[in-house]
Every structure is written in C-alpha cells, then in structure tokens.
Design a protein around this motif. Structure first.
Motif, PDB file in Angstrom:
ATOM      1  N   LEU A 257       1.443 -32.716 -10.523  1.00  0.00           N
ATOM      2  CA  LEU A 257       0.528 -32.333  -9.314  1.00  0.00           C
ATOM      3  C   LEU A 257       1.289 -31.632  -7.913  1.00  0.00           C
ATOM      4  O   LEU A 257       2.590 -32.843  -7.417  1.00  0.00           O
ATOM      5  N   TYR A 258       1.369 -30.732  -7.649  1.00  0.00           N
ATOM      6  CA  TYR A 258       1.798 -29.949  -6.706  1.00  0.00           C
ATOM      7  C   TYR A 258       1.416 -30.508  -5.480  1.00  0.00           C
ATOM      8  O   TYR A 258       0.568 -29.916  -5.091  1.00  0.00           O
ATOM      9  N   LEU A 259       1.944 -31.147  -4.462  1.00  0.00           N
ATOM     10  CA  LEU A 259       1.950 -31.683  -2.764  1.00  0.00           C
ATOM     11  C   LEU A 259       2.415 -30.792  -2.340  1.00  0.00           C
ATOM     12  O   LEU A 259       4.017 -30.898  -2.109  1.00  0.00           O
ATOM     13  N   ASP A 260       1.269 -29.808  -1.381  1.00  0.00           N
ATOM     14  CA  ASP A 260       2.047 -29.525   0.047  1.00  0.00           C
ATOM     15  C   ASP A 260       1.300 -29.739   0.872  1.00  0.00           C
ATOM     16  O   ASP A 260       0.075 -29.822   0.861  1.00  0.00           O
ATOM     17  N   LEU A 261       2.111 -30.116   2.205  1.00  0.00           N
ATOM     18  CA  LEU A 261       1.428 -31.138   3.573  1.00  0.00           C
ATOM     19  C   LEU A 261       0.565 -29.667   4.373  1.00  0.00           C
ATOM     20  O   LEU A 261       1.597 -28.566   4.386  1.00  0.00           O
ATOM     21  N   ASP A 262      -0.500 -28.698   4.667  1.00  0.00           N
ATOM     22  CA  ASP A 262      -0.764 -27.491   5.300  1.00  0.00           C
ATOM     23  C   ASP A 262      -0.707 -27.666   6.456  1.00  0.00           C
ATOM     24  O   ASP A 262      -0.192 -26.266   6.841  1.00  0.00           O
ATOM     25  N   ASN A 263      -0.385 -28.499   7.004  1.00  0.00           N
ATOM     26  CA  ASN A 263      -0.537 -28.314   8.581  1.00  0.00           C
ATOM     27  C   ASN A 263       1.595 -28.613   9.085  1.00  0.00           C
ATOM     28  O   ASN A 263       2.280 -28.930  10.195  1.00  0.00           O
ATOM     29  N   PHE A 264       2.224 -29.205   7.750  1.00  0.00           N
ATOM     30  CA  PHE A 264       3.698 -30.025   8.640  1.00  0.00           C
ATOM     31  C   PHE A 264       4.771 -28.380   9.557  1.00  0.00           C
ATOM     32  O   PHE A 264       4.629 -29.325  10.711  1.00  0.00           O
ATOM     33  N   LYS A 265       4.247 -27.780   9.329  1.00  0.00           N
ATOM     34  CA  LYS A 265       5.405 -26.379  10.488  1.00  0.00           C
ATOM     35  C   LYS A 265       4.583 -27.036  11.802  1.00  0.00           C
ATOM     36  O   LYS A 265       5.320 -26.482  12.501  1.00  0.00           O
ATOM     37  N   THR A 266       3.123 -27.038  11.599  1.00  0.00           N
ATOM     38  CA  THR A 266       2.963 -27.160  13.290  1.00  0.00           C
ATOM     39  C   THR A 266       3.311 -29.004  13.672  1.00  0.00           C
ATOM     40  O   THR A 266       4.079 -28.272  14.736  1.00  0.00           O
ATOM     41  N   VAL A 267       3.371 -29.650  13.303  1.00  0.00           N
ATOM     42  CA  VAL A 267       4.244 -30.516  13.703  1.00  0.00           C
ATOM     43  C   VAL A 267       5.571 -30.993  13.909  1.00  0.00           C
ATOM     44  O   VAL A 267       5.816 -30.735  14.800  1.00  0.00           O
ATOM     45  N   ASN A 268       5.820 -30.536  12.507  1.00  0.00           N
ATOM     46  CA  ASN A 268       7.455 -29.549  12.792  1.00  0.00           C
ATOM     47  C   ASN A 268       8.155 -29.173  14.357  1.00  0.00           C
ATOM     48  O   ASN A 268       8.915 -29.186  15.263  1.00  0.00           O
ATOM     49  N   ASP A 269       6.415 -27.637  14.389  1.00  0.00           N
ATOM     50  CA  ASP A 269       7.467 -26.992  15.702  1.00  0.00           C
ATOM     51  C   ASP A 269       7.161 -27.318  16.775  1.00  0.00           C
ATOM     52  O   ASP A 269       7.689 -27.214  17.802  1.00  0.00           O
ATOM     53  N   SER A 270       6.066 -28.307  17.035  1.00  0.00           N
ATOM     54  CA  SER A 270       5.445 -29.263  18.456  1.00  0.00           C
ATOM     55  C   SER A 270       6.233 -30.461  18.672  1.00  0.00           C
ATOM     56  O   SER A 270       6.534 -30.860  19.820  1.00  0.00           O
ATOM     57  N   LEU A 271       6.100 -30.633  17.222  1.00  0.00           N
ATOM     58  CA  LEU A 271       6.706 -32.678  17.969  1.00  0.00           C
ATOM     59  C   LEU A 271       8.692 -32.804  17.493  1.00  0.00           C
ATOM     60  O   LEU A 271       8.730 -33.480  18.003  1.00  0.00           O
ATOM     61  N   GLY A 272       8.805 -32.176  16.611  1.00  0.00           N
ATOM     62  CA  GLY A 272      10.525 -31.689  16.750  1.00  0.00           C
ATOM     63  C   GLY A 272      10.506 -31.646  15.032  1.00  0.00           C
ATOM     64  O   GLY A 272      10.088 -32.966  14.235  1.00  0.00           O
TER      65      GLY A 272
END
Ligand code: C2E
Ligand code: MG
Ligand code: MG
Length: 655
Positions: A257-272
C-alpha cells in the motif's frame, strides 16, 4: 602474545605516550626534547633495573674480593650506560640489542668465571629471552636462544673438562642478595609487561564495544528513517522480498500500500518545515500503532509511506486495511495549537497478480496511488493494468501541453453567472479548454492535474488570467455592462510569491478595474492557518480583487479562516446542488452552507444548476448567484458575448 601487545603499543590513540610509527628494529634518532615512546620508557626502566642488578653484583663481587668479576660487571655497567644513552636518543633497536647482547655475554662471562652451571646468573637467561621477545625481533630471539643453549653446553663441557670445578657454591648472604636482585629485576620486568598487557586488553575490550555500537548505528542509519525511525526504503524492500518468498511457500497474497499525504506541501509551506516534520512523525506513530499486528510500515521519502501486508487471502481484507488507514489518518492532527486535517491517497498492488518482484509491485502501487489522487484524493485504488497505459498517456499529455500554449491550442470558455433575484447576468466563470490537434476538445479535469504535476500550471494559469482579463475588458468595451470574470487558480500558483504581481500586471495590461476580477480558490488551500496565504489574500483584497472558495463542502476547510482569509463568496459544490432534488440530506447541506455563509457575511454561488426546480429551491434558500446548464454551458468568448446580448435583449430569467 606479544604481537598484539606490540601492535597495540604502536596505536596512535593514546597521545600522552607517543608511539614509534616504525618497527622497533629501525633506528630513528629523535631530536632532543622529544617525548619518550612507551617502548623507550619501558627499556629505560628495564635498563635501570639491570644496571642496579649489575651494580649490586659488582658490590657483591667486590666484597668477595673477586676483582675479575668486578671488572666484568663494571664493563657491563658501562655498556648498559651506552645503551641507556642510545635509548634516550631514540635509537631504540640499537639500544635494546646492546642491552641484550651485554646481558647475555655478561652472564656467560660470570658463569664461566664463577660457578658455571651452578651460577645464579643462569636465572637471568629466561628474562633475557623475554626482553628479546618484547624489544627485539624474532631473529634476535632465536640468536639469543641459540647463544644461551651454546653457553650452557659450553659450561657443561668446561665442567667435564674440569676447567670449572663442580663445587657447590656456598649459600652465603652475597648469594642470597644476588638471587634476590636478579629475581627482583625479572619480577619488575614481568610486572611492567603484565600491566601493559592488561591495559591493552582493556583498551581492546572498550574498542570492541565501541565498534559494536558503531555497527549498530550504521545498521540503523542504513535501514531506518532518521526522522520517524520507521524502516526506510532499503529495509522495506528487504521485508517485501521476505514476504513474497513466504507468500510463494504458503500460497497466499502480499499487498503493498503506497501512501501519500494529499496536502502535506500546504502544511509544510504554511506552518513551516518543523511542523511538517512533526506531522510526519505523528502520521508514522499513528500508522505504527494502528497497524502493529498486521503489517510493516515504512517511510519511503518525503510524505510517502509504504504499508506491507503479508499472509493475505482475499482482496477484501486488503480493502478493509486500506479503509482503516484512511480512517486512522482522517482524525485531525494537533500541530502548533491547530487541528490540522490531512487527507491521504493510497495505491494498492497485490502480489502475485500485480507483480511478483519487489520493484514491479512498488511501481504499480505508486501508479495506483497517483490514480487515487487523480480521482479526487482521500481514497484508495487498486492497481489495474490500464494504469500503465494511463502513464504513457500522461507522458504524451505533458509533452503536448508544453507546446499547446505556444501553438495556441488553449482557449478560455465562459460560463455565465446569474443573479438569482434579478435574473441579470453578473459575469462569467473562465474555464480553460485544450483543443488537442488529434484528440479534440480535452476537459480540464484531464489535463489540469497533469499541468499541476509537471509544474506547467503556472504558465497555463498565468495565460488564462491574462486572456480572461482581456476578454472581460472587451465585454465592457462592447457595452455588455460591468461584468465580472471568475478565474480558477490552482493552489500551486499560490505557493509562488508572484501571484499578486501577476494579477496586478494582468489588470494593468488591459486597464480592467480589479473589482471586475474574481479568483476562485480550492478549499484545500485553507486547511491550515497559512500565514503566507492570509497575507497574499489580504494584499489581493486591498487591490480590489474578489475571492471565492470553489467547490465548497468537499474539503475540510476550517470555517474560522473564511473570514480571516478575506473571502467574499462561497461556491457550493455542484454535487450537493445536483442531488438536492433527490436527497433531503443534500438539500439540508445546501441550506446550511447558505445560512452559514450569510452569518459570516459571505455571498453564495450555486454551481451546477441544471433545472428550474433547483433554481426555485436555491432562490427560496436565499442563494444570491448561480451558474449551470439550466442557462448555458461554458461558451467560447464570441458565443458568450452573443449569449449576453441575447439575454439582455430578453432581460429576464430564462427557464
Ligand atoms: P469548477 O471550477 O468547479 O468548474 C465548474 C465545472 O462544472 C466546469 O467543468 C463546468 O463546465 C461544469 N459545469 C457547469 N455547470 C454545470 C452543470 O449544470 N452541470 C454539470 N454537470 N456540470 C456543470 P469544467 O470546465 O470541465 O472544469 C472542471 C474543473 O477544472 C473546474 O471546476 C476547475 O476546477 C478546473 N478548471 C477549469 N479551468 C481552470 C483553469 O483555468 N485553471 C485551473 N486551475 N483550473 C481550472
Ligand atoms: Mg471554478
Ligand atoms: Mg466548482
């Protein structure tokens, strides 16, 4: 035994005792003042002990008036002093050879002039061999041993020949002193040697322990992800290999099962990045504890995880596990005092059906994961063979899209938007179209995801923005009134710093007032309190641009941010609007969204209005605006102008 000791003695790890870097048989004269090496110090100590022994022997001989022995012993003392000096100068090999030679010859002479084989000097022979073993080389040891054997044989011959008279030496005080001195010298030497040995053994033991610890650390670094401590790609592949072997033996299935977080980039970019790392650790922890009994969880890279399930007999079991994973990660994560919701896309490949080796299985699970993302995210997908064809199609599309802009294959169509009370057209939503040279009109749902994945969305988005502003200006010049144009903006465009400049430039280029432009953002952008996003939106609002949240109700936006993000309008997702006629549940959702929006001071646009019944309901709920096939699909720019002119001519709500 002496070999490791000598090696250890030469180790450079103990700087307090400088070690010679060359073999002890090689003479290197050290400059004066150089710190003594351990071997030099040992030789110096032994020379002191030997000098004391010979000094005592000389005194003993002198007290017995045995002047020949005194002369011999003093000669030995002189040679030993020379050896001492050489040793001081760093000529270790020469010094030790001179000492050993002097000792053997001296003792031989004492035996010959004394009591022969009965002489106490024989006691020193084993000690000389030990010295030779430590300070000389093997050849020297053999030479000395042969010399000593020869001396003993010669003594025997001299005894037999009557040259040495075999009288038992008197046991007097001098003899006792001599024996005690010799034994003390030997004991001193053995004490030094065993001390060195014990230190070396202790050092070896601690080095062995340090080595074991570093091997353990290397193993962790090679097989574990340093952030989450989960198995890394290497270990995951290894485990998958084992599971596949076992599955072949037990006639069962293995699922990757290959799992990818959909909005990880948003979290990374917005919260650091620190919050991003924290999120990854929390995800790892949740997956680890949730799936402990049934599978292996690994982190492959970034926000990609792999779950391996072995001993599976049905696909239903895999699907149940996948659903459990989505459910596990659907609960909000507490990050920096905020509840952050992340969604997950899962791609599943099952062996042996989807591949029998590790790489093939992982590749197919990865493909299936992209399929899950394309199909709206927050979902799982099983691999099927057609996905491979889709990858090829994707590659073709990406390369075609690169040239589509230059070749003028992209167009913007406009879907009119209506004021539900007055029936007037208030503007249009700009929807991009790709007129593919061979495939015909391509819907944006097909190529926008490709453009987002390849980064081409920035160019495509900028082009749509400019084109829409130009067309909106043209409508005004043609006297169609103050119509607004709503442009869809991909979240990726917002992650770049220049979106507001692009907007300002597009407006300035055609002298369109900012109030004539609306930007449609997707809900996923609001998943966290993005400081950056809030600033950009505030600046756009200051420019005078309107902001709408598209497809509202499908994501997980934090309602508190709708106001903070300077939003003007919500667009209810068309799926709710379409099902309103058949489902009271969806009707309730639509009504609730409208009421909530009004409470927050926001206007509402209903998308996908397909018939008069829907329109009447929306009007009843107080919805301000609408668009949909009930009035018109999206039209090319000219067609839209004609539609507006016709509509203004009839001036009423058609339908
Ligand atoms: P969207 O922004 O929600 O656009 C509305 C979609 O619903 C459009 O599909 C439109 O043709 C369709 N639609 C309108 N009225 C009705 C109706 O009564 N019934 C039904 N069944 N459908 C209706 P379209 O043009 O295929 O666009 C799909 C999506 O592609 C858009 O959804 C938007 O998210 C994206 N998109 C379109 N143009 C652009 C663009 O220029 N940039 C970006 N980033 N995305 C775009
Ligand atoms: Mg839209
Ligand atoms: Mg929409």
């Amino acid at each position: 035994m002496l070999v490791p000791v000598r090696r250890a003695l030469r180790r450079p790890s103990r700087p307090a005792i400088a070690m010679p870097s060359s073999s002890p048989t090689t003479d290197h004269t050290l400059p004066p003042g150089t710190v003594l090496t351990l071997q030099q110090r040992r030789l110096q100590q032994i020379l002191w002990a030997v000098l004391a022994t010979f000094g005592t022997a000389a005194l003993t001989s002198f007290s017995k008036n045995d002047y020949a022995s005194v002369a011999l012993e003093l000669a030995a003392v002189a040679l030993l002093c020379l050896a001492y000096r050489w040793n001081q100068q760093g000529a270790l090999a020469r010094a030790s050879q001179l000492m050993l030679g002097t000792l053997t010859a001296g003792i031989f002479a004492l035996m010959a002039t004394g009591a022969g084989l009965y002489d106490e000097g024989t006691l020193a022979f084993p000690a000389i061999l030990l010295f030779a073993g430590m300070f000389g080389n093997r050849r020297m040891l053999l030479v000395l041993m042969a010399w000593q054997q020869g001396a003993l044989v010669l003594m025997f011959v001299l005894h037999q020949a009557g040259v040495i008279r075999a009288v038992e030496a008197p046991v007097d005080l001098q003899r006792l002193v001599m024996m005690v001195t010799i034994m003390a010298a030997i004991g001193f030497f053995v004490w030094l040697l065993t001390g060195d040995l014990q230190r070396t053994l202790a050092q070896l033991a601690s080095e062995k322990e340090a080595l074991a610890q570093s091997l353990e650390r290397i193993d962790v670094l090679a097989h574990r992800d340093t952030l989450t401590q989960l198995p890394n790609r290497t270990l995951a592949k290894d485990r998958l290999e084992q599971l596949l072997l076992q599955a072949r033996r037990d006639q069962c299935m293995v699922a990757a099962l290959y799992l990818d977080l959909d909005n990880f980039k948003t979290v990374n970019d917005s919260l650091g990045h620190a919050a991003g790392d924290e999120l990854l650790c929390l995800v790892a922890e949740r997956l680890g504890s949730g799936l402990r009994e049934c599978g292996t969880v690994a982190r492959l890279s970034g926000d990609e995880f792999l779950i391996l399930l072995g001993g599976i007999h049905t696909e239903e079991a895999v699907a149940a596990s996948a659903a459990r994973v989505l459910q596990l990660l659907a609960q909000p994560f507490r990050l920096q005092g905020l509840d952050v919701v992340v969604t997950t896309s899962l791609g599943i490949a099952v062996a042996p059906r989807d591949g029998s080796d590790v790489d093939e299985l992982l590749k197919n699970a990865d493909l299936a994961m992209y399929r899950a993302k394309d199909s709206g995210r927050n979902a799982f997908r099983f691999f099927d063979a057609s996905m491979n064809e889709n990858v090829v199609e994707h590659l073709h599309m990406a390369s075609g899209l690169r040239t589509a802009l230059a070749r003028g294959e992209l167009q913007v169509h406009y879907q009119p938007q209506f004021d539900l009370h007055s029936g007037r057209i208030i503007g249009a939503e700009a929807l991009v179209r790709w007129k593919h040279p061979t495939l015909g009109f391509m819907p944006p749902s097909k190529f926008i995801p490709v453009a987002e994945r390849t980064g081409l969305i920035n160019e495509v988005g900028a082009w749509v923005l400019n084109r829409s502003c130009l067309d909106a200006k043209a409508w005004r010049l043609r006297g169609l009134g103050e119509l607004t144009v709503a442009v869809n903006v991909s979240p990726l465009q917002f992650h770049r710093d220049n979106i507001e400049h692009e907007v300002a430039n597009a407006l300035a280029a055609c002298q369109l007032p900012a109030s004539a432009l609306e930007l449609e953002l997707t809900e996923s952008l609001l998943v966290a309190d993005a400081h950056h996003l809030s600033e950009v939106l505030q600046r756009l609002r200051t420019l005078g641009v309107q902001i709408a949240i598209d497809d509202f109700g499908t994501g997980y936006s934090n309602l508190a941010y709708l106001q903070r993000f300077a939003v003007h309008r919500l667009k209810i997702d068309q799926s709710f609007v379409r099902r309103m006629g058949s489902s009271t549940h969806d009707e309730g959702i639509v009504r609730a969204i409208i009421e909530m929006a009004h409470c927050l001071g926001l206007q509402v646009v209903a998308e996908g209005v397909e018939d008069a019944a829907m329109l009447r309901k929306l009007q009843g709920f107080g919805c301000e605006f609408g668009q949909g096939f009930h009035w018109s699909p999206a039209l090319p720019a000219d067609g839209f102008c004609a539609f507006v002119q016709r509509h203004q001519g009839t001036a009423g709500l058609t339908g």
